[in-house]
Design an enzyme around this catalytic site. Sequence first.
Site, short mmCIF file in Angstrom:
data_model
loop_
_atom_site.label_atom_id
_atom_site.label_comp_id
_atom_site.label_asym_id
_atom_site.label_seq_id
_atom_site.Cartn_x
_atom_site.Cartn_y
_atom_site.Cartn_z
N HIS A 87 0.84 -1.18 0.00
CA HIS A 87 0.00 0.00 0.00
C HIS A 87 0.88 1.25 0.00
O HIS A 87 2.10 1.17 0.19
CB HIS A 87 -0.96 0.02 1.20
CG HIS A 87 -0.28 0.14 2.53
ND1 HIS A 87 -0.08 -0.92 3.38
CD2 HIS A 87 0.25 1.23 3.16
CE1 HIS A 87 0.55 -0.51 4.46
NE2 HIS A 87 0.77 0.80 4.35
P1 TYD Z 1 -1.48 -2.22 7.69
O1 TYD Z 1 -1.07 -0.80 7.82
O2 TYD Z 1 -2.14 -2.64 6.40
O3 TYD Z 1 -0.23 -3.16 7.99
P2 TYD Z 1 0.95 -3.77 7.07
O4 TYD Z 1 1.31 -2.75 6.05
O5 TYD Z 1 2.02 -4.02 8.05
O6 TYD Z 1 0.44 -5.03 6.46
O7 TYD Z 1 -2.41 -2.57 8.92
C1 TYD Z 1 -2.81 -3.91 9.19
C2 TYD Z 1 -4.20 -3.87 9.81
O8 TYD Z 1 -4.17 -3.18 11.06
C3 TYD Z 1 -5.24 -3.16 8.94
O9 TYD Z 1 -6.44 -3.93 8.99
C4 TYD Z 1 -5.44 -1.84 9.61
C5 TYD Z 1 -5.09 -2.09 11.07
N1 TYD Z 1 -4.46 -0.92 11.73
C6 TYD Z 1 -5.15 -0.19 12.67
O10 TYD Z 1 -6.31 -0.50 13.01
N2 TYD Z 1 -4.53 0.87 13.28
C7 TYD Z 1 -3.27 1.24 12.96
O11 TYD Z 1 -2.72 2.23 13.54
C8 TYD Z 1 -2.57 0.48 11.96
C9 TYD Z 1 -1.17 0.84 11.55
C10 TYD Z 1 -3.20 -0.59 11.37
#
Ligand code: TYD
Length: 130
Positions: free
Chosen positions: A51
């Site tokens: 992303h």
């Molecule tokens: P994401 O940012 O997509 O993580 P990565 O890039 O490490 O795979 O976040 C993973 C999940 O956690 C997504 O469903 C959103 C949730 N999330 C929150 O609820 N609060 C936050 O502060 C973060 C960073 C993620």
Amino acid sequence: MSSTPYLIHFNSIGKSDIGYISIAEKETLPFVPQRIYWTYYTPEDVKRGFHSHYNLEQILVAVAGKIIVTTEMKNGNKQEFILDTPKTGLYVPKMCWRIMQYSHNAVQMCIASDTYTETDYIRDYNEFLK
Ligand code: TYD
């Protein structure tokens, strides 16, 4: 603020017989942090990220273990960073596609410029390229 990813080298105070401390003073960071979160126990065969963010800027630190971060800017500039020391952070600017892969023992601390907003995410690669 910068438009390309770059490594930030934190001071490391201490020595091998007593251990070390690294400090991120807000004056030395490219933004004022609003949120800190950490990820861990990511299986080695799992890649995360995939992303970009419209506005969020981040600094990723492997406080333990090793993280391979691939970044890509809209202009096609792709880079690979190996984070394997708690002394180094990776600045990830806004509008930067990222993919992360973790060693089994990796703990990734993320220092973020803003609070969590799902609408700030671009999770579709083609949408990112537009
Ligand atoms: P994401 O940012 O997509 O993580 P990565 O890039 O490490 O795979 O976040 C993973 C999940 O956690 C997504 O469903 C959103 C949730 N999330 C929150 O609820 N609060 C936050 O502060 C973060 C960073 C993620």
